[in-house]
Design a protein around this motif. Sequence first.
Motif, short mmCIF file in Angstrom:
data_model
loop_
_atom_site.label_atom_id
_atom_site.label_comp_id
_atom_site.label_asym_id
_atom_site.label_seq_id
_atom_site.Cartn_x
_atom_site.Cartn_y
_atom_site.Cartn_z
N PHE A 89 31.88 13.89 44.85
CA PHE A 89 32.55 13.93 43.41
C PHE A 89 32.49 12.68 42.32
O PHE A 89 32.32 11.60 43.13
N LYS A 90 32.60 12.79 41.15
CA LYS A 90 32.63 11.65 40.29
C LYS A 90 33.96 11.19 40.46
O LYS A 90 34.91 11.79 39.78
N ASP A 97 47.31 8.15 31.18
CA ASP A 97 47.59 9.44 30.19
C ASP A 97 48.76 10.11 30.59
O ASP A 97 48.90 9.99 32.03
N ASP A 98 49.51 10.96 29.90
CA ASP A 98 50.54 11.63 30.45
C ASP A 98 49.98 13.10 31.00
O ASP A 98 50.69 13.97 30.55
N THR A 99 49.13 13.06 31.71
CA THR A 99 48.76 14.26 32.23
C THR A 99 47.99 14.17 33.57
O THR A 99 47.76 12.99 34.21
N VAL A 100 47.46 15.14 34.23
CA VAL A 100 46.79 15.12 35.35
C VAL A 100 45.35 15.03 35.17
O VAL A 100 44.88 16.04 34.15
N THR A 101 44.66 14.25 35.66
CA THR A 101 43.06 14.15 35.50
C THR A 101 42.65 14.33 36.87
O THR A 101 42.87 13.64 37.90
N VAL A 102 41.59 15.43 36.75
CA VAL A 102 40.68 15.52 38.23
C VAL A 102 39.44 15.25 37.75
O VAL A 102 39.06 15.22 36.59
N THR A 582 32.87 5.92 56.88
CA THR A 582 32.34 4.98 56.52
C THR A 582 33.18 3.72 55.76
O THR A 582 32.67 2.63 55.33
N GLY A 583 34.49 4.11 55.61
CA GLY A 583 35.55 3.17 55.14
C GLY A 583 35.58 3.34 53.32
O GLY A 583 36.41 2.99 52.79
N GLU A 584 34.70 4.39 53.06
CA GLU A 584 34.41 4.58 51.49
C GLU A 584 35.98 5.20 50.96
O GLU A 584 36.27 6.01 51.58
N ILE A 585 36.44 4.96 49.93
CA ILE A 585 37.47 5.60 49.13
C ILE A 585 37.36 5.91 47.67
O ILE A 585 36.59 4.78 47.02
N LYS A 586 37.34 7.12 47.34
CA LYS A 586 37.03 7.05 45.85
C LYS A 586 38.33 7.92 45.30
O LYS A 586 39.18 8.71 45.75
N ARG A 587 38.76 7.74 43.90
CA ARG A 587 39.56 8.33 43.23
C ARG A 587 39.63 9.79 42.90
O ARG A 587 38.51 9.90 42.07
#
Length: 648
Positions: A89-90, A97-102, A582-587
């Motif tokens: 995913f990107k 912001d005062d909202t949820v962002t996915v 892999t250790g990779e972490i994405k937000r």
Amino acid sequence: MTDHHDHSGRSAAGDELSFDAFDESSDPRPEETGFDLVVEEAVSRRGFLGGAVAVGTGAFLTGTAALTVADARAAARNAARNATGRLAFKAVAAGTDDTVTVPEGYRWHIVVRWGDPLWSGGKAFDPATRGTGASQERAFGDNTDGMALFMAGGRSILAVNNEYTNRSIMYGMRDSMKPENADDVRKGKAAHGVSVMEVAQSGGKWQVVKDSPFNRRITADTPMEITGPAAGHDLLKTKADPAGRRSLGTWNNCGNGRTPWGTYLTCEENFNGYFSSSDKALALSPAFRRYGIRHKDWGYAWATADERFDIAKHPNEPNRAGYVVEIDPLDPASTPKKRTALGRIKHENAELVVAANGRIVVYMGDDERGEYLYRYVSDGVYAAGGNTGDLLDRGTLYAARFNADGTGEWLALTPQTTGMASRAEICIHTRMAASAVKATTMDRPEWVAANPHRAEAYCALTNNKNRGKKPNAGGDAAPVGGPNPRAGNKYGQIVRWRPANGDHTAKTFSWDLYVLAGNPAVHKDDRKGSDNVNPGNFFNSPDGLAFDSRGLLWIQTDGNYSNAGDFAGMGNNQMLIGDPATGEIKRFLVGPKECEITGVAFSGDRRTVFVGVQHPGERGNSHWPGGGDSVPRSAVIAIARDDGGVIG
Ligand code: FEO
Ligand code: CA
Ligand code: CA
């Protein structure tokens, strides 16, 4: 439970200290000296399992470092096969912001908010009053936290913790922003506990099934059975319960667990902050001091309407809280059980695994600065369909010792090892037992999550401003070193361990750090974090942890959202996904203002993930989710892919 107040000491409400700050304010801890010695010990630790990565002053392992060469080759092969990797995913950018962002290609909606009735006869949330005792008892509680989803004949039952309340929000319609009368206290008690509810999709959105026979509110007044070694002990006896086997209610329910026999585990964390003393001269016992039981409560005023919270009148009542409680989510008539065998601490969550030999192992963190990580191992073995009644009553508690060389061991808490009189006493004064065996003081152990694909577990160590500076509440030193490698730790880290021989009941384990959170945009020393942290994914104060079925680790944060200074660029609290291979972490997600993200559960078809948004606007600066000038409300949201694909 948020801890970012540490940085200012006080919230916008003026007098709401964080639980930790509250506990320390009435029990200041002496400065610690001599911790530098341990820094040297940590620095000398290199080469554990090969490929150690040194960052700053502490030598420890991150990301792929502890993997075998075969693991690394397999991960590389998988990555080559799927060019997008397992985190396909990107990444979401940090934000305020005062909202949820996915991510693009994903959508979210609200499932249930604080105050939404679970029954059709319930009163809709009224922002003018913010509810009453009666309306709150029929409605979803406040401050959603740990949760789990159970399937029953194709129906989806969601059990959700309601951890605590922010009085500036709960009573924000008043100038005082405080509970002022008995009904205010009744409302507050009813906003705590657990909400169990059926959820179903309608028009593509998950909603509460009002009036479902599964719907239930468990509050600070619900009758509970006390089981295990401490049941019936003198320390648990009260005037109302001379047998010490029946208590009322559960509160400050933080993280959770679940059992293979289909029950829900809810964990009592900062239970202490609800007790107060009508006798201001009452002498506080060492046990009260260790657990943060004081003359003053945290502002809930429960003792003003329910005298069992008055320790001058009912000194044993606090001994009846601080446990893991087992609930049958499919039987609303069942009595929840306080499982004392799992110890009395500020329980974060309870991660249960069935060991290869069939024994039940429960990993548990005690979330306070310098407290410990625990393990419970059942005497009996689990068999599907077999008798599971005493698997959480008969067993042994252990506390973890982490050695600087990457090894560790579980120290059994028994009368012999602790010098304490009985198992019952160990289960009531568990912190003292762990101190007695000299377990390792940790940087606030929050959630533990076990990898479903290998014998390995992870624990979020959220932060610890006292590391290397002050001892814990019991006076145990908190030196820099091992899995707690930074003095005055602001950012937190995630430690993981692998039990010897892949056996979760083994005495020993090896450990490393999966990630050391930090801010590489601000710092060049060990505060920049480990190699798998960068300005594209940085965060502070990891807290919630859960594995999905693919073996990916979902990481939720409860940290400093000032977006300034040491935390510049990190924005609001968030959720990330890590690949242990892999250790990779994405937000993956950014929450609204002044919230923490906590609690995660997957639908039966794994095409929806339910996520908790707790205390938006705890300092008065959010109107999520209603927008405009609405009252901010903690809520559970559902996230799905636009294409309806499997999400976890
Ligand atoms: Fe409820 Fe430690 O968080
Ligand atoms: Ca937490
Ligand atoms: Ca936390």
